[in-house]
Design an enzyme around this catalytic site. Structure first.
Site, mmCIF file in Angstrom:
data_model
loop_
_atom_site.group_PDB
_atom_site.id
_atom_site.type_symbol
_atom_site.label_atom_id
_atom_site.label_comp_id
_atom_site.label_asym_id
_atom_site.label_seq_id
_atom_site.Cartn_x
_atom_site.Cartn_y
_atom_site.Cartn_z
ATOM 1 N N LYS A 114 0.948 -1.289 -0.122
ATOM 2 C CA LYS A 114 0.002 0.045 0.077
ATOM 3 C C LYS A 114 0.764 1.285 -0.071
ATOM 4 C CE LYS A 114 -4.570 0.876 0.372
ATOM 5 N NZ LYS A 114 -5.541 -0.242 -0.106
HETATM 6 N N1 GLU Z 1 -7.141 0.196 -3.238
HETATM 7 C C1 GLU Z 1 -8.166 -0.939 -3.538
HETATM 8 C C2 GLU Z 1 -8.080 -2.035 -2.361
HETATM 9 O O1 GLU Z 1 -8.043 -1.431 -1.248
HETATM 10 C C3 GLU Z 1 -7.641 -1.703 -4.993
HETATM 11 C C4 GLU Z 1 -6.150 -2.391 -4.709
HETATM 12 C C5 GLU Z 1 -5.579 -2.981 -6.194
HETATM 13 O O2 GLU Z 1 -6.541 -2.983 -6.926
HETATM 14 O O3 GLU Z 1 -4.447 -3.285 -6.210
HETATM 15 O O4 GLU Z 1 -8.588 -3.194 -2.472
#
Ligand code: GLU
Length: 425
Positions: A114
């Site tokens: 993240k």
């Molecule tokens: N931000 C989204 C999540 O928390 C998508 C993450 C992604 O598609 O890599 O799942």
């Protein structure tokens, strides 16, 4: 030169502690060895950078950018980038770990990561956001990569920001590398179905849970907190499946109509009103937006931010089913009360995994140099979401635990087994 002070951890519960509490319970149930426990507990990599950006005023402002790779045991790290005023390292660490568990729950070959930049995109011009995104990308040029770490949108970012990221990364490599990021605009190699994917997964898991609880969707009421990408798509698709959406909310407040809110009207209003529901006449504004969580509804979908169902309000939650569109909307200390009240909570790492599932499809299509139809994307992601729900449900019966702990058990078991095969040093 302006410098943004580190944001204090919110006065609520620390999301990293909330994640770890559930992880600890699941690890114990699984009988995880101390060695593997320590591997899975600690993030594999944490990078913090300073990003000096020339603002439109001509002044230079320094932003802090973070990327945490929690795990790359199952494959390259995967996870979004958050632009928000209260981003802090512990939150990003929790969100990165949640991505590891989420990818494992839906059985896609990724680890978890993240990113975050502490900034307020609502108060920044498009040019300032673009410079910030490009600077962040260049600072992370050795971290990102289609086989290493694949970012995506999260709160405060969307396809536009992913396009800048792809372009900056591609320029640095002298060739177009579209598989380095997902959630891109369609013309840049984005996938059909990606925009609605998280909301669609919320709908699929809500229906699967309602079947288990014997709630008829055509007689069910639902409140949705958050009217961004996830909340508005979840509302649209749940309404399409027969549920009456009696409350929605966004940054401007919460809106309630016991006869049901026409979601298409609400979306059209939001889109014509600078992106907010302020002044929406299809429902009444609640005096306190947090009341939305306490409404007497069958289904509650928190699809905004972390830590909204906490020890302070959980006693007042009346829904029979909570489906977590957001990451970490329920604090760990609220879990026991939810369970005691007999509420089923479909946890974030399962309920909102539709987004990363279609991100995976986007990456697969980019690598194939091929485009799937929306029908193929939806059919395959619906199947993955249903299978994941059933696996977690089975684990909840086998281990006699709530759905949340069952989801952690399924995920940790998979990552632990993979680690054991791969081995360390
Ligand atoms: N931000 C989204 C999540 O928390 C998508 C993450 C992604 O598609 O890599 O799942």
């Amino acid at each position: 030169m302006a410098y943004i002070e580190p944001a204090p951890i919110k006065d609520k519960e620390n999301p990293l502690e909330s994640m770890m509490e559930r992880f600890n319970i699941a690890a114990e149930k699984l009988g995880l060895s101390d060695e593997v426990y320590n591997v899975l507990k600690n993030p594999a990599k944490q990078v913090i950078v300073s990003l000096p950006i020339t603002m439109d005023s001509g002044k230079i402002q320094v932003f802090e950018g973070i990327r945490v790779i929690h795990s790359n045991i199952l494959g390259p790290a995967k996870g979004g980038i958050r632009f928000a005023p209260d981003v802090h390292l512990d939150e990003v660490r929790a969100l990165a770990a949640w991505m590891t568990w989420k990818c494992a729950v839906v059985d896609i070959p990724y680890g978890g990561g993240k990113g975050g930049v502490r900034c307020n995109p609502r108060e920044m011009s498009a040019g300032e956001i673009e410079r910030l995104m490009r600077a962040y990308t260049l600072s992370m040029i050795d971290v990102f990569g289609p086989d290493k770490d694949i970012p995506a949108p999260d709160m405060g970012t969307g396809p536009r920001e992913m396009a800048w990221l792809m372009d900056e990364y591609s320029k640095a490599h002298g060739t177009t590398v579209n598989a380095v990021v997902t959630g891109k605009p369609l013309v840049l190699g984005g996938s059909l179905g990606r925009t609605e994917a998280t909301g669609r997964g919320v709908m699929v898991s809500a229906l699967a849970a309602m079947e288990k609880l014997k709630i008829n969707p055509f007689q069910a009421t639902c409140a949705v907190q958050g009217f961004g990408n996830v909340g508005s798509w979840a509302s649209t698709l749940l309404e399409e499946r027969g549920l009456k959406i009696v409350a929605v909310s966004d940054i401007s407040g919460a809106y309630h109509n016991s006869n049901g809110i026409n979601i298409q009207d609400a979306i059209a209003y939001r889109d014509s009103n600078n992106g907010t529901l302020e002044g929406f006449t299809g429902a009444e504004k609640l005096s306190d937006p947090m009341e939305l969580l306490e409404l007497d509804v069958d289904v509650l979908v928190p699809a905004a931010v972390e830590d909204v169902i906490t020890i302070k309000n959980v006693e007042k939650v009346k829904a029979k089913l909570i489906v977590e569109g957001a990451n970490g909307p329920t604090s760990a200390r609220a879990d026991n009360i939810i369970n005691d009240k007999g509420i089923m909570a479909v946890p974030d790492i399962l309920a909102n995994a539709g987004g990363v599932t279609v991100s995976y499809f986007e990456w697969v299509q980019n690598r194939l140099g091929y485009k799937w139809t929306a029908e193929r994307v939806n059919r395959r992601s619906d199947r993955i979401m249903k299978e994941a729900f059933n696996n977690v449900y089975k684990a909840s019966i086998k281990y006699d635990v709530p759905m949340r702990i069952a989801a952690y058990i399924v995920a940790i078991d998979k990552v632990a087994k993979t680690y054991t095969y791969r081995g360390g040093y």
